[in-house]
Write a protein that holds these residues in place. Sequence first.
Motif, PDB file in Angstrom:
ATOM      1  N   LEU A   1       0.860  -1.184   0.000  1.00  0.00           N
ATOM      2  CA  LEU A   1       0.000   0.000   0.000  1.00  0.00           C
ATOM      3  C   LEU A   1       0.894   1.231   0.000  1.00  0.00           C
ATOM      4  O   LEU A   1       1.768   1.375   0.856  1.00  0.00           O
ATOM      5  CB  LEU A   1      -0.901   0.008   1.233  1.00  0.00           C
ATOM      6  N   THR A   2       0.698   2.115  -0.977  1.00  0.00           N
ATOM      7  CA  THR A   2       1.433   3.373  -1.020  1.00  0.00           C
ATOM      8  C   THR A   2       0.453   4.531  -0.868  1.00  0.00           C
ATOM      9  O   THR A   2      -0.715   4.417  -1.239  1.00  0.00           O
ATOM     10  CB  THR A   2       2.200   3.540  -2.349  1.00  0.00           C
ATOM     11  N   VAL A   3       0.933   5.644  -0.331  1.00  0.00           N
ATOM     12  CA  VAL A   3       0.140   6.870  -0.228  1.00  0.00           C
ATOM     13  C   VAL A   3       0.881   7.966  -0.977  1.00  0.00           C
ATOM     14  O   VAL A   3       1.971   8.377  -0.573  1.00  0.00           O
ATOM     15  CB  VAL A   3      -0.080   7.287   1.238  1.00  0.00           C
ATOM     16  N   VAL A   4       0.296   8.414  -2.090  1.00  0.00           N
ATOM     17  CA  VAL A   4       0.890   9.483  -2.896  1.00  0.00           C
ATOM     18  C   VAL A   4       0.128  10.773  -2.610  1.00  0.00           C
ATOM     19  O   VAL A   4      -1.084  10.849  -2.820  1.00  0.00           O
ATOM     20  CB  VAL A   4       0.832   9.142  -4.398  1.00  0.00           C
ATOM     21  N   GLU A   5       0.844  11.776  -2.126  1.00  0.00           N
ATOM     22  CA  GLU A   5       0.220  13.048  -1.766  1.00  0.00           C
ATOM     23  C   GLU A   5       0.133  13.993  -2.957  1.00  0.00           C
ATOM     24  O   GLU A   5       1.007  14.013  -3.824  1.00  0.00           O
ATOM     25  CB  GLU A   5       1.010  13.723  -0.641  1.00  0.00           C
ATOM     26  N   ASN A   6      -0.944  14.761  -2.965  1.00  0.00           N
ATOM     27  CA  ASN A   6      -1.176  15.813  -3.961  1.00  0.00           C
ATOM     28  C   ASN A   6      -1.318  15.274  -5.384  1.00  0.00           C
ATOM     29  O   ASN A   6      -0.938  15.934  -6.361  1.00  0.00           O
ATOM     30  CB  ASN A   6      -0.041  16.861  -3.911  1.00  0.00           C
ATOM     31  N   SER A   7      -1.866  14.089  -5.494  1.00  0.00           N
ATOM     32  CA  SER A   7      -2.145  13.511  -6.808  1.00  0.00           C
ATOM     33  C   SER A   7      -3.284  12.511  -6.675  1.00  0.00           C
ATOM     34  O   SER A   7      -3.305  11.712  -5.734  1.00  0.00           O
ATOM     35  CB  SER A   7      -0.913  12.798  -7.379  1.00  0.00           C
ATOM     36  N   THR A   8      -4.200  12.544  -7.607  1.00  0.00           N
ATOM     37  CA  THR A   8      -5.294  11.570  -7.621  1.00  0.00           C
ATOM     38  C   THR A   8      -5.097  10.534  -8.721  1.00  0.00           C
ATOM     39  O   THR A   8      -6.027   9.838  -9.108  1.00  0.00           O
ATOM     40  CB  THR A   8      -6.647  12.280  -7.822  1.00  0.00           C
ATOM     41  N   ASN A   9      -3.873  10.440  -9.211  1.00  0.00           N
ATOM     42  CA  ASN A   9      -3.530   9.470 -10.248  1.00  0.00           C
ATOM     43  C   ASN A   9      -3.321   8.092  -9.613  1.00  0.00           C
ATOM     44  O   ASN A   9      -2.205   7.729  -9.225  1.00  0.00           O
ATOM     45  CB  ASN A   9      -2.275   9.922 -10.994  1.00  0.00           C
ATOM     46  N   GLU A  10      -4.393   7.328  -9.502  1.00  0.00           N
ATOM     47  CA  GLU A  10      -4.322   6.019  -8.849  1.00  0.00           C
ATOM     48  C   GLU A  10      -3.499   5.017  -9.648  1.00  0.00           C
ATOM     49  O   GLU A  10      -2.900   4.101  -9.073  1.00  0.00           O
ATOM     50  CB  GLU A  10      -5.736   5.488  -8.607  1.00  0.00           C
ATOM     51  N   ASP A  11      -3.471   5.164 -10.956  1.00  0.00           N
ATOM     52  CA  ASP A  11      -2.670   4.252 -11.785  1.00  0.00           C
ATOM     53  C   ASP A  11      -1.192   4.393 -11.451  1.00  0.00           C
ATOM     54  O   ASP A  11      -0.467   3.391 -11.334  1.00  0.00           O
ATOM     55  CB  ASP A  11      -2.901   4.537 -13.267  1.00  0.00           C
ATOM     56  N   MET A  12      -0.725   5.636 -11.303  1.00  0.00           N
ATOM     57  CA  MET A  12       0.672   5.860 -10.953  1.00  0.00           C
ATOM     58  C   MET A  12       0.957   5.334  -9.551  1.00  0.00           C
ATOM     59  O   MET A  12       1.994   4.699  -9.304  1.00  0.00           O
ATOM     60  CB  MET A  12       1.016   7.351 -11.016  1.00  0.00           C
ATOM     61  N   ALA A  13       0.024   5.583  -8.613  1.00  0.00           N
ATOM     62  CA  ALA A  13       0.204   5.112  -7.240  1.00  0.00           C
ATOM     63  C   ALA A  13       0.299   3.590  -7.204  1.00  0.00           C
ATOM     64  O   ALA A  13       1.106   3.022  -6.451  1.00  0.00           O
ATOM     65  CB  ALA A  13      -0.952   5.596  -6.369  1.00  0.00           C
ATOM     66  N   LYS A  14      -0.502   2.912  -8.041  1.00  0.00           N
ATOM     67  CA  LYS A  14      -0.443   1.449  -8.099  1.00  0.00           C
ATOM     68  C   LYS A  14       0.862   0.981  -8.732  1.00  0.00           C
ATOM     69  O   LYS A  14       1.458  -0.016  -8.305  1.00  0.00           O
ATOM     70  CB  LYS A  14      -1.631   0.894  -8.887  1.00  0.00           C
ATOM     71  N   ASP A  15       1.330   1.689  -9.765  1.00  0.00           N
ATOM     72  CA  ASP A  15       2.613   1.347 -10.389  1.00  0.00           C
ATOM     73  C   ASP A  15       3.743   1.413  -9.359  1.00  0.00           C
ATOM     74  O   ASP A  15       4.651   0.567  -9.353  1.00  0.00           O
ATOM     75  CB  ASP A  15       2.926   2.303 -11.541  1.00  0.00           C
ATOM     76  N   ILE A  16       3.693   2.421  -8.485  1.00  0.00           N
ATOM     77  CA  ILE A  16       4.719   2.545  -7.452  1.00  0.00           C
ATOM     78  C   ILE A  16       4.591   1.414  -6.441  1.00  0.00           C
ATOM     79  O   ILE A  16       5.591   0.875  -5.947  1.00  0.00           O
ATOM     80  CB  ILE A  16       4.644   3.924  -6.773  1.00  0.00           C
ATOM     81  N   ALA A  17       3.353   1.018  -6.152  1.00  0.00           N
ATOM     82  CA  ALA A  17       3.138  -0.123  -5.257  1.00  0.00           C
ATOM     83  C   ALA A  17       3.720  -1.400  -5.867  1.00  0.00           C
ATOM     84  O   ALA A  17       4.332  -2.217  -5.164  1.00  0.00           O
ATOM     85  CB  ALA A  17       1.652  -0.299  -4.974  1.00  0.00           C
ATOM     86  N   MET A  18       3.549  -1.579  -7.173  1.00  0.00           N
ATOM     87  CA  MET A  18       4.136  -2.724  -7.868  1.00  0.00           C
ATOM     88  C   MET A  18       5.659  -2.675  -7.785  1.00  0.00           C
ATOM     89  O   MET A  18       6.319  -3.705  -7.604  1.00  0.00           O
ATOM     90  CB  MET A  18       3.682  -2.747  -9.323  1.00  0.00           C
ATOM     91  N   HIS A  19       6.214  -1.481  -7.916  1.00  0.00           N
ATOM     92  CA  HIS A  19       7.660  -1.285  -7.785  1.00  0.00           C
ATOM     93  C   HIS A  19       8.123  -1.721  -6.393  1.00  0.00           C
ATOM     94  O   HIS A  19       9.126  -2.440  -6.262  1.00  0.00           O
ATOM     95  CB  HIS A  19       8.005   0.188  -8.023  1.00  0.00           C
TER      96      HIS A  19
END
Length: 297
Positions: free
Chosen positions: A166-184
């Motif tokens: 689970l990642t928390v990306v601040e100041n962005s609602t781009n869930e696809d990018m947040a999921k990509d970072i979680a995959m990373h």
Amino acid sequence: MAITASMVKELREKTGAGMMDCKKALTETDGDFEKAIEFLREKGLASAAKKADRIAAEGLTAVEVDGNAAVLLELNCETDFVAKNEDFQAYVSGLAKHLLAKRPASVEEALEQQMVGTDSTVKEKLSALIAKIGENMNFRRFEIVEKADKDSFGAYVHMGGRISVLTVVENSTNEDMAKDIAMHVAAINPRFLSTAQVSNEVIEQEREILTQQALNEGKPENIVQKMVEGRMQKFYSEVCLLEQPFVKDPDVTVAKLLKKEGDNVTISSFFRFELGEGIEKRQENFAEEVMSQVKKS
């Protein structure tokens, strides 16, 4: 009827259930031993206690997201076969929903809560599942995370629950990018978010190792320090999420990936649960086990 310590002790010896469970059973049945045993059996507590010393290092990790709250959890069992059982998976799903609804502060507190949508506690439902399936199980850990409307969660489950992130990306609602970072995070397993989070103790230990390596390579002492500084940057790129080359595009770091989204976009936190990490697993020789069973038959 007054419930004495000797009565609790006797019931515990007969059933293998915990002391507090035995006391509760005797209280509920007004000291009737047969009814107390039946009470424990119905709750699954008698058989569950007998399995408690068996190693449970398989199971599932899971992520559940509900609006601005999410939970990451791990439930262990003894075999990956049971981890695929529908009842086991349903319990994990129900447990995740319970944790988000009740927000317990610890596993111990969660186990004593009445499970959402049932008339039993989390512990009682787990004990009943242990009794039904026949394996030891353990609710090991969980993490509840919250975010703001302007932020996004990245949730990723790898290999059917072997790893959950689970990642928390601040100041962005781009869930696809947040999921990509979680995959990373699932793939690379960073130890820290940024260089600022690396403790002085870890830094000094790494410097010492790198210095000794350089000296062992026969490098002159006057250039060892420069070499160590260069290698420390490599170390940071290996252990710090923001410094790592992004797994889907190694030409950019995770920090640069975020900057493309916006100057104020950042990762506030990440959580990674890998199934059974840190649990000492039993080493089994299946050939010997089969032979032992053949000899008994």
